[in-house]
Structure formats: structure tokens, C-alpha cells
Design an enzyme around this catalytic site. Structure first.
Site, PDB file in Angstrom:
ATOM      1  N   ARG A 181       0.822  -1.216   0.000  1.00 17.36           N
ATOM      2  CA  ARG A 181       0.000   0.000   0.000  1.00 17.36           C
ATOM      3  C   ARG A 181       0.856   1.267   0.000  1.00 17.36           C
ATOM      4  NH1 ARG A 181      -5.072  -1.919   3.783  1.00 17.36           N
ATOM      5  NH2 ARG A 181      -6.393  -2.496   2.012  1.00 17.36           N
ATOM      6  N   GLY A 188      -9.517  -8.188  -0.305  1.00 11.62           N
ATOM      7  CA  GLY A 188      -8.280  -8.245   0.481  1.00 11.62           C
ATOM      8  C   GLY A 188      -7.650  -9.624   0.490  1.00 11.62           C
ATOM      9  N   GLY A 190     -13.279  -3.652   0.342  1.00 11.21           N
ATOM     10  CA  GLY A 190     -14.634  -3.184   0.638  1.00 11.21           C
ATOM     11  C   GLY A 190     -15.112  -2.143  -0.353  1.00 11.21           C
ATOM     12  N   LYS A 246     -18.154 -16.028   3.266  1.00 12.69           N
ATOM     13  CA  LYS A 246     -19.554 -15.794   3.595  1.00 12.69           C
ATOM     14  C   LYS A 246     -20.388 -15.343   2.403  1.00 12.69           C
ATOM     15  CE  LYS A 246     -20.468 -13.764   7.546  1.00 12.69           C
ATOM     16  NZ  LYS A 246     -20.380 -12.634   8.517  1.00 12.69           N
TER      17      LYS A 246
HETATM   18  P1  ADP Z   1     -11.962 -11.380   0.035  1.00 10.92           P
HETATM   19  O1  ADP Z   1     -11.272 -10.756   1.230  1.00 10.92           O
HETATM   20  O2  ADP Z   1     -11.038 -11.574  -1.117  1.00 10.92           O
HETATM   21  O3  ADP Z   1     -13.230 -10.654  -0.315  1.00 10.92           O
HETATM   22  P2  ADP Z   1     -13.348 -13.291   1.675  1.00 10.92           P
HETATM   23  O4  ADP Z   1     -12.991 -12.475   2.874  1.00 10.92           O
HETATM   24  O5  ADP Z   1     -14.752 -13.303   1.242  1.00 10.92           O
HETATM   25  O6  ADP Z   1     -12.402 -12.872   0.446  1.00 10.92           O
HETATM   26  O7  ADP Z   1     -12.954 -14.824   1.938  1.00 10.92           O
HETATM   27  C1  ADP Z   1     -11.654 -15.226   2.224  1.00 10.92           C
HETATM   28  C2  ADP Z   1     -11.631 -16.441   3.109  1.00 10.92           C
HETATM   29  O8  ADP Z   1     -12.501 -17.454   2.655  1.00 10.92           O
HETATM   30  C3  ADP Z   1     -10.259 -17.057   3.175  1.00 10.92           C
HETATM   31  O9  ADP Z   1      -9.717 -16.830   4.454  1.00 10.92           O
HETATM   32  C4  ADP Z   1     -10.511 -18.554   2.925  1.00 10.92           C
HETATM   33  O10 ADP Z   1      -9.815 -19.395   3.809  1.00 10.92           O
HETATM   34  C5  ADP Z   1     -12.000 -18.667   3.130  1.00 10.92           C
HETATM   35  N1  ADP Z   1     -12.572 -19.820   2.435  1.00 10.92           N
HETATM   36  C6  ADP Z   1     -12.526 -20.090   1.120  1.00 10.92           C
HETATM   37  N2  ADP Z   1     -13.112 -21.267   0.844  1.00 10.92           N
HETATM   38  C7  ADP Z   1     -13.559 -21.764   2.012  1.00 10.92           C
HETATM   39  C8  ADP Z   1     -14.245 -22.953   2.400  1.00 10.92           C
HETATM   40  N3  ADP Z   1     -14.600 -23.861   1.498  1.00 10.92           N
HETATM   41  N4  ADP Z   1     -14.548 -23.108   3.707  1.00 10.92           N
HETATM   42  C9  ADP Z   1     -14.189 -22.188   4.609  1.00 10.92           C
HETATM   43  N5  ADP Z   1     -13.533 -21.054   4.317  1.00 10.92           N
HETATM   44  C10 ADP Z   1     -13.242 -20.832   3.031  1.00 10.92           C
END
Ligand code: ADP
Ligand code: MG
Length: 403
Positions: free
Chosen positions: A37, A360, A384, A202
Site C-alpha cells: 500500500r 483483500g 470493501g 460468507k
Molecule cells: P476477500 O477478502 O477476497 O473478499 P473473503 O474475505 O470473502 O475474500 O474470503 C476469504 C476467506 O474465505 C479465506 O480466508 C478462505 O480461507 C475462506 N474460504 C474459502 N473457501 C472456504 C471454504 N470452502 N470453507 C471455509 N472457508 C473458506
């Protein structure tokens, strides 16, 4: 509407310019573990310095509770900025107090002053409008212009983002301008086929994005933890995989909506099931209609997409001209469940067109897995903010810049 950019900022010689950056880097015992960053903020700062301005840099770091907390001091960040910039970088041990005031007054053209953490003052994030206005007035005292370059915070209604922009002539920095431009290309006049890949933990975090992008895309590929809510809603047994039961109805409406719109929602055909949420768990690859038939029965968890799904997703990605990807396909932090995420990242590097990684954890994932930023069309610095942009929400920090 168009952002007011640096091109319209005019003559800078001898002026003091205030810039909001997002220098919220990860620290471990006061040592910066990823300076991405800080590096992302360099072009705009450099541009202002080259133009002859004295530059005051401000940022938040972490989530201090509105009072000074040495764990969240920007001092190490100021030092790193000094190493990366060919310029003298001073550090003020307060934000709008006497130290910052006198150092700003003494700042020479071509020099940089980094202020202490904005969130050491409760007015920065106050819910009360007049408190943010008051703080912004102090921040902008004696400055000729404000440049907004912290893309990671443009969705926040905070003093250093919005009220500062209203207090003095304000402009978008190079980072904010380029992030906004890429995200605009994902929402208007998009080159087709347009594929969006969603994963992560989620489904409830991603409902807004699905809803807004569904009518705009050709294909929506879904993996990660969020896919199990879809599979459960469709009647599959998903064992102990992540599930948000109260979202089952909503995701079913997306499946129906996609059918009406002629959009392909593509779900995994196979997954990697684990005996436990652990790096050394036992694993099995299984078809999605047989998840509870593994040795782990109903206690098995789906922690990655399977190889057949990876291949299908990769083919659809590589035959697209625009791809946006948010959310890892599996628990990439554990090597046993990183293959799906790696395959999808690899496919994005082969896109003949625009490929964008947002989020992120997704950005961290591609770096951890050994890809370079230049392998992709764009990696968004603001998780976000980019998601809210793609949800069609208006971002207060962009609106004040003319967006
Ligand atoms: P981003 O920050 O890129 O938007 P998210 O915060 O939505 O992504 O999700 C990231 C997390 O999702 C990671 O820490 C990863 O371990 C978790 N994840 C991915 N697939 C699974 C799964 N099948 N079960 C549980 N956690 C998962
Ligand atoms: Mg995340």
C-alpha cells in the site's frame, strides 16, 4: 460524471498539498510485513513533489480507539516512505496538534510531512457531522488543495475522506482515478463474454454483488465456502461445510433469476472434502452429490473446489474477454486446499482482455501463491470499496470528487 483529477489541479509550485493515502499496512511487532500500500501511494506523491509542492501525507493505521496508542503509530510507515521516495520525509508525532502545525508551516517545497495516525483522534470517524467538519478544518488549515488517493477508504464517510474534500479544492489522485476507471469498465460497456468468479467464506458478504452483477454478466462461477449455501439450498448434503441457512431462499431466487436472464451460474461438480478444518487433515476428492459418502461422513467439510471444477472454471475464464474475481476458491492459507485458488489465478493470467482481482484476501492469495501483480490486468487495493462500487452503491469519498 467525471472525477476531478490531478490534470485540473493547476500550478503547484510553492503550494502545500494535503493527500489522504491508505497506508494501513500489516505490521508485526512494529515491522512492516507487506509495503504494497505504501508503494501504491508513491506515484501520486511523486507527481505532487515533482510539480514543486510541499506534501502533507495522512492515513489511518489499524483500529485504535480514538486516542494515541503507540502500537498504531505511523512512524515506521513514514520511515519506509522515506526509503522509497527520493525526498526528505518528516514525521509529526501528532495529527492536528502543535507539532503538526509548526512542522507543516516549516515544510519546504519538494519535502514530505507524514502526520500521525488519523484515528488517534475520535473526530476522524465520528458519527456527528460537526465533529468531522471541525477535524477536517484543522487538517486542511494552510493547505491549497486536497488530493484523495486512499481508494481503500472512499466508501467511508470520514473526516479525512469526505469533509476534507469539501473544505478546500479537492482532486482524485492517480490511484483513485485508475481504480475507479477499472471498476467502471466492469460495469459499463463491458467486453463480452464477461465472467465473474466469486468465492470466499460468507455468502452474506456477496449478496449485493451477485444481485447487481447478475444482469450484467454472461457467466457467474461460484466456489469457496459460500458455494455450500447454494448446494444446500439445492438439496445436496454438504456435511459440516460452511452454510448460512437463512440465505438459502435468497440464493435460490438468484438461480431462478439467472435462468430468466440467460446467465449461466456455474457451480462446482466436485470438491475437496476434509476430515477437519486443519492443514494436516485427511482429504478426499468427491462429486458434490456424494459429499457425505466419504470416510468422514456428515462431519466432512468442503474446503476447496475439485480438479474437474478447476478445469471447467479455467476454461470459462480463459474464453472470456472480461473477468472479475473476488474470493478464494478454498482455504488457500493451507496448502492442501490451495489448488483451486491457484488454478483460477492461473486462468486469469491467460485472459485475453481485462482481468481484475478484487478483495483483500484474494489479493493476498495471488501474492502468497507466487503470482506477480503484473500477471493480472488489475489488482484492486480496496476490498470493501471495490465491492461496494460493484454493488452499485454510491461511494461518499468519490461523490465529493465529482463522481
Ligand atoms: P476477500 O477478502 O477476497 O473478499 P473473503 O474475505 O470473502 O475474500 O474470503 C476469504 C476467506 O474465505 C479465506 O480466508 C478462505 O480461507 C475462506 N474460504 C474459502 N473457501 C472456504 C471454504 N470452502 N470453507 C471455509 N472457508 C473458506
Ligand atoms: Mg476478506
Amino acid at each position: 460524471m467525471a472525477l476531478r483529477t490531478l490534470e485540473t489541479l493547476g500550478e503547484l509550485g510553492g503550494k502545500t498539498v494535503l493527500i489522504r493515502c491508505d497506508l494501513n499496512v500489516p505490521l508485526s511487532d512494529g515491522v512492516i510485513t507487506d509495503d504494497g500500500r505504501i508503494r501504491a501511494s508513491l506515484p501520486t506523491i511523486q507527481r505532487l513533489l515533482t510539480g514543486g509542492a510541499a506534501v502533507v501525507v495522512m492515513s489511518h493505521l489499524g483500529r485504535p480507539d480514538g486516542f494515541p496508542d503507540p502500537r498504531y503509530s505511523l512512524a515506521p510507515i513514514a520511515q519506509r516512505l522515506g526509503e522509497l521516495l527520493a525526498a526528505t520525509v518528516h514525521f509529526a508525532s501528532d495529527t492536528v496538534g502543535p507539532v503538526a502545525q509548526s512542522m507543516r508551516a516549516a515544510l519546504a517545497p519538494g519535502e514530505v510531512l507524514v502526520l500521525e495516525n488519523l484515528r488517534f483522534d475520535p473526530r476522524e470517524t465520528s458519527e456527528i457531522d460537526s465533529e468531522r467538519v471541525e477535524f477536517a478544518a484543522l487538517l486542511t488549515q494552510g493547505v491549497a488543495a486536497f488530493v484523495s488517493d486512499g481508494f481503500g477508504v472512499v466508501h467511508r464517510k470520514q473526516a479525512s475522506v469526505c469533509e476534507a474534500a469539501e473544505a478546500v479544492p479537492s482532486f482524485a489522485g492517480l490511484l483513485v482515478a485508475s481504480e475507479t476507471d477499472v471498476l467502471r469498465r466492469l460495469t459499463t460497456d463491458t467486453q463480452r463474454p464477461y465472467t465473474v468468479v466469486l468465492g470466499g467464506s460468507k455468502v452474506s458478504d456477496k449478496l449485493g454483488v451477485i444481485e447487481h452483477l447478475l444482469p450484467r454478466v454472461n457467466r457467474l462461477l461460484i466456489g469457496g465456502g459460500m458455494v455450500f449455501t447454494f448446494l444446500s439450498a439445492m438439496g445436496y448434503n454438504i456435511g459440516a461445510s460452511l452454510c448460512e441457512p437463512d440465505r438459502r431462499k435468497t440464493v435460490m431466487t438468484y438461480l431462478e433469476r439467472a435462468k430468466e436472464l440467460g446467465v449461466d451460474i456455474v457451480l462446482p461438480t466436485d470438491v475437496v472434502v476434509a476430515s477437519a478444518f486443519a492443514a494436516d487433515a485427511q482429504t478426499a476428492v468427491t462429486r458434490i452429490d456424494a459429499m457425505e459418502d466419504t470416510a468422514f461422513g456428515a462431519s466432512g467439510l468442503g474446503l476447496d473446489i475439485g480438479p474437474e471444477t478447476s478445469a471447467t472454471f479455467a476454461g470459462l475464464i480463459e474464453s472470456s474477454h472480461t473477468v472479475f474475481w473476488n474470493g478464494p476458491m478454498g482455504v488457500f492459507e493451507m496448502p492442501a486446499f490451495a489448488a483451486g485458488t491457484r488454478a483460477i489465478a492461473k486462468a486469469l493470467t491467460n485472459v485475453n482482455g481485462l482481468s481484475v482481482v478484487g478483495g483483500g484476501d484474494s489479493a493476498a492469495a495471488v501474492r502468497v501463491l507466487g503470482f506477480r501483480d503484473s500477471d493480472f490486468g488489475h489488482i484492486s487495493t480496496g476490498g470493501g470499496a471495490s465491492l461496494e462500487f460493484l454493488e452499485g452503491k454510491s461511494l461518499p469519498g468519490l461523490e465529493v470528487l465529482g463522481w
